[in-house]
Design a protein around this motif. Structure first.
Motif, PDB file in Angstrom:
ATOM      1  N   ALA A 166      49.182  33.333 -60.924  1.00 42.69           N
ATOM      2  CA  ALA A 166      49.001  34.679 -60.382  1.00 42.69           C
ATOM      3  C   ALA A 166      50.269  35.221 -59.723  1.00 42.69           C
ATOM      4  O   ALA A 166      50.596  36.397 -59.867  1.00 42.69           O
ATOM      5  N   HIS A 167      50.992  34.349 -58.995  1.00 46.90           N
ATOM      6  CA  HIS A 167      52.186  34.791 -58.289  1.00 46.90           C
ATOM      7  C   HIS A 167      53.038  33.582 -57.932  1.00 46.90           C
ATOM      8  O   HIS A 167      52.679  32.430 -58.234  1.00 46.90           O
ATOM      9  N   LEU A 168      54.143  33.825 -57.244  1.00 47.10           N
ATOM     10  CA  LEU A 168      55.142  32.800 -56.965  1.00 47.10           C
ATOM     11  C   LEU A 168      54.625  31.679 -56.066  1.00 47.10           C
ATOM     12  O   LEU A 168      55.165  30.579 -56.079  1.00 47.10           O
ATOM     13  N   PHE A 169      53.570  31.944 -55.286  1.00 45.84           N
ATOM     14  CA  PHE A 169      53.063  30.944 -54.346  1.00 45.84           C
ATOM     15  C   PHE A 169      51.633  30.506 -54.681  1.00 45.84           C
ATOM     16  O   PHE A 169      50.957  29.906 -53.848  1.00 45.84           O
ATOM     17  N   ASP A 170      51.190  30.793 -55.872  1.00 41.60           N
ATOM     18  CA  ASP A 170      49.823  30.465 -56.268  1.00 41.60           C
ATOM     19  C   ASP A 170      49.693  28.964 -56.559  1.00 41.60           C
ATOM     20  O   ASP A 170      50.264  28.447 -57.521  1.00 41.60           O
ATOM     21  N   GLN A 171      48.933  28.267 -55.721  1.00 41.10           N
ATOM     22  CA  GLN A 171      48.701  26.829 -55.898  1.00 41.10           C
ATOM     23  C   GLN A 171      47.253  26.528 -56.280  1.00 41.10           C
ATOM     24  O   GLN A 171      46.828  25.370 -56.226  1.00 41.10           O
ATOM     25  N   GLU A 172      46.517  27.531 -56.683  1.00 36.52           N
ATOM     26  CA  GLU A 172      45.115  27.358 -57.019  1.00 36.52           C
ATOM     27  C   GLU A 172      44.942  27.204 -58.530  1.00 36.52           C
ATOM     28  O   GLU A 172      45.407  28.049 -59.310  1.00 36.52           O
ATOM     29  N   PHE A 173      44.255  26.134 -58.933  1.00 32.33           N
ATOM     30  CA  PHE A 173      44.003  25.863 -60.349  1.00 32.33           C
ATOM     31  C   PHE A 173      42.506  25.655 -60.549  1.00 32.33           C
ATOM     32  O   PHE A 173      41.836  25.023 -59.735  1.00 32.33           O
ATOM     33  N   ASP A 174      42.011  26.180 -61.673  1.00 30.94           N
ATOM     34  CA  ASP A 174      40.588  26.092 -61.951  1.00 30.94           C
ATOM     35  C   ASP A 174      40.375  26.267 -63.442  1.00 30.94           C
ATOM     36  O   ASP A 174      41.091  27.045 -64.088  1.00 30.94           O
ATOM     37  N   LEU A 175      39.401  25.558 -64.012  1.00 26.35           N
ATOM     38  CA  LEU A 175      39.138  25.678 -65.443  1.00 26.35           C
ATOM     39  C   LEU A 175      38.822  27.116 -65.833  1.00 26.35           C
ATOM     40  O   LEU A 175      39.314  27.626 -66.847  1.00 26.35           O
ATOM     41  N   GLY A 176      37.994  27.774 -65.030  1.00 26.91           N
ATOM     42  CA  GLY A 176      37.620  29.149 -65.351  1.00 26.91           C
ATOM     43  C   GLY A 176      38.778  30.124 -65.254  1.00 26.91           C
ATOM     44  O   GLY A 176      38.845  31.114 -65.976  1.00 26.91           O
TER      45      GLY A 176
END
Length: 391
Positions: free
Chosen positions: A55-65
């Motif tokens: 999503a952006h330079l600091f996005d650390q969120e990962f999810d299958l969906g």
């Protein structure tokens, strides 16, 4: 991220050794564990590479969906570096040396003082790097197509892609290989049982005034026939100039082709320089004709491709087969979501390769002698026509 919206630019890498047919929670956990920013980059010139959620330079969120779309994984990679610019290091050293010179009876720093000055600069660099003052972050989008075992890297092949490939290979225990013109040609030859014929391919000369056995930009460390990408673009140009704007592909589909917007050419010997032409139809201009007649060959060109009702505009780099500025045209009020976009990227990639396969089939067959002579005659006839006009 560009893979999900806007214009596209990418290099492709084949993926081997990925045992799973789909991305699972276990793979998401690996992405999270190796996310960008999990390790601080404090030491001088240290490099840390990690994944981004996309999503952006600091996005650390990962999810299958979130990250898995139509059998493809959309993520990013961030490269964090701490590198003191060489101009600043040099300036600090000059300042240190100037201080020693002022205190020296001769006005010149001694050998030991020069050593002390260098050590002082190294210490200052370490302190400045630890402060994060010179920390730089670069991010690159990636699309991992599990269906085709391909990685689309949103940048050019080079140092950055090398960092990203190293990270993927280490984390997922896979092997990636850059899909250049030579790689694609070799893969086609293997699948078509034409390996020996492909191995026999040597550089083709098209004008008597520019004879060569290698290209000045050839990679001396590679045995891949990347030069076939340059020949492909010239061959395609000749085809389009001599009565056809369509190619029948191996799957019996047809692609309509136009060379548009931009054209870059270069002398294979490095003697007559480079030329870049920007125009709606650059190959129709006199300077383009003069360039190939003098022996320059294409290195990059804009293309418009229409296949299966879908139009693409793009710029294709001959040797790497890198694609930039690619636009997917949509019909008015067309229902087009991210799943459709992934399919369109697949179609674009497949279309470019299938076009090249048509050339490869010609290049290793007896038909190449006829086409080669045809191109030479075409260039010669252009030269004679120009001489008649000049007279």
């Amino acid at each position: 991220m560009p893979f999900l919206s806007g214009n596209l630019g990418f290099e492709r890498f084949s993926i081997e050794g990925f045992d799973s047919t789909e991305f699972t929670d276990e793979h998401i956990e690996q992405l999270t564990k190796n996310a960008a920013g999990n390790v601080e980059t404090a030491s001088e010139e240290n490099v840390h590479v990690g994944f981004l959620g996309g999503a952006h330079l600091f996005d650390q969120e990962f999810d299958l969906g979130k990250n898995v779309i139509n059998d493809a994984v959309h993520v990013g990679v961030r490269i964090d570096t701490n590198q003191i610019p060489s101009a600043i290091r040099k300036a600090w050293l000059e300042i240190e040396l100037l201080g020693y010179a002022k205190d020296s009876p001769s006005g010149v720093p001694s050998k030991s003082q020069r050593k002390d000055a260098k050590e002082a600069v190294e210490q200052r660099c370490a302190v400045e790097a630890a402060s994060g003052k010179y920390r730089k972050m670069q991010s690159f989008p990636m699309l991992w197509d599990c269906r085709q075992d391909l990685l689309y890297f949103g940048g050019t092949a080079g140092k950055a892609s090398g960092y990203c490939i190293d990270l993927l290979e280490r984390v997922f225990e896979i092997e990636l290989r850059h899909m250049s013109a030579g790689t694609i040609a070799k893969n086609w030859a293997t699948a078509s049982d034409k390996v020996a014929e492909m191995d026999d391919c040597m550089h083709a000369n098209f004008v008597d005034s520019c004879v060569f056995n290698s290209l000045i930009w050839d990679n001396e460390h590679s045995q891949l026939p990347d030069f076939l990408g340059n020949e492909f673009l010239l061959w395609l140009w000749w085809k389009l100039e001599n009565g056809t704007d369509a190619l029948t592909l191996a799957d019996d589909s047809e692609v309509t082709v136009m060379m548009t917007k931009t054209l870059s050419l270069e002398c294979p010997l490095g003697e007559n320089g480079k030329e870049t032409i920007s125009a709606e139809f650059p190959t129709s201009l006199a300077e383009a004709t003069e360039a190939i007649r003098s022996g320059k060959i294409p290195r990059k060109t804009g293309l418009t491709l229409i296949r299966e009702g879908r139009q693409f505009d793009l710029v294709l780099q001959a040797e790497t087969f890198g694609i930039s500025g690619a636009k997917i045209h949509l019909d008015e009020e067309e229902d087009f979501d991210v799943n459709d976009r992934i399919d369109a990227i697949r179609t674009l990639s497949e279309t470019v390769d299938l076009m090249f396969h048509v050339f490869c089939e010609c290049r290793v067959s007896e038909r190449w002698n006829e086409d080669h002579e045809g191109i030479r005659d075409w260039l010669t006839s252009q030269h004679k026509a120009k001489q008649r006009v000049a007279a």
